[in-house]
Design an enzyme around this catalytic site. Structure first.
Site: not given
Length: 141
Positions: A41, A92, A119
């Site tokens: 991320s 995701d 995610h």
């Protein structure tokens, strides 16, 4: 991450070059030689410019739906020769498809999609995540 969340702002991290220098400093302080960089991320803001500038310093790269992939061109990605495991959860549907679209230009990549994971696929499916990661690590020279 420095400069995010409740951590104080850090002037040097405002630019991609500053984030590269920061990550280089961290790796040097830890005495890391040719590490595998695992980047989920938000850490993409640090890892992607580092990969593009110093990919040859890494044994491998594992982006997990990182942010910032659209900031670089297909040609920039094509120059990187670092073995890469692109990893994400199939739930995701926001960031992962965009990241894959950009990261697929890395010539030495393999993709693993974790079914039923979002995610933070490493939290949703830790056993599957670790199996994929360890498989990738074992194939590195």
């Amino acid at each position: 991450m420095p400069g995010y969340g409740d951590s104080p702002p850090v002037e040097m991290l405002v630019t991609a070059q500053g984030r590269v220098a920061f990550l280089d400093h961290v790796l040097q302080e830890l005495g890391m030689r040719r590490p595998v960089l695992v980047s989920p991320s938000m850490s993409g803001r640090f890892s992607l410019p580092f990969l593009l500038e110093h990919g040859d310093w890494l044994s491998g790269f594992v982006p997990i739906a990182p942010v910032g992939t659209k900031d670089y061109t297909a040609e920039q990605y094509r120059r990187v020769q670092t073995p890469t495991l692109i990893l994400y959860g199939d739930r995701d549907t926001g960031l992962a498809p965009q990241a894959l679209q950009n990261l697929q230009h890395l010539p030495e990549h393999h993709v693993v999609i974790l079914p039923g994971a979002g995610h933070a696929c490493y939290l949703d499916k830790p056993e599957d995540f670790h199996r994929a990661l360890l498989g990738f690590l074992h194939q590195l020279k």
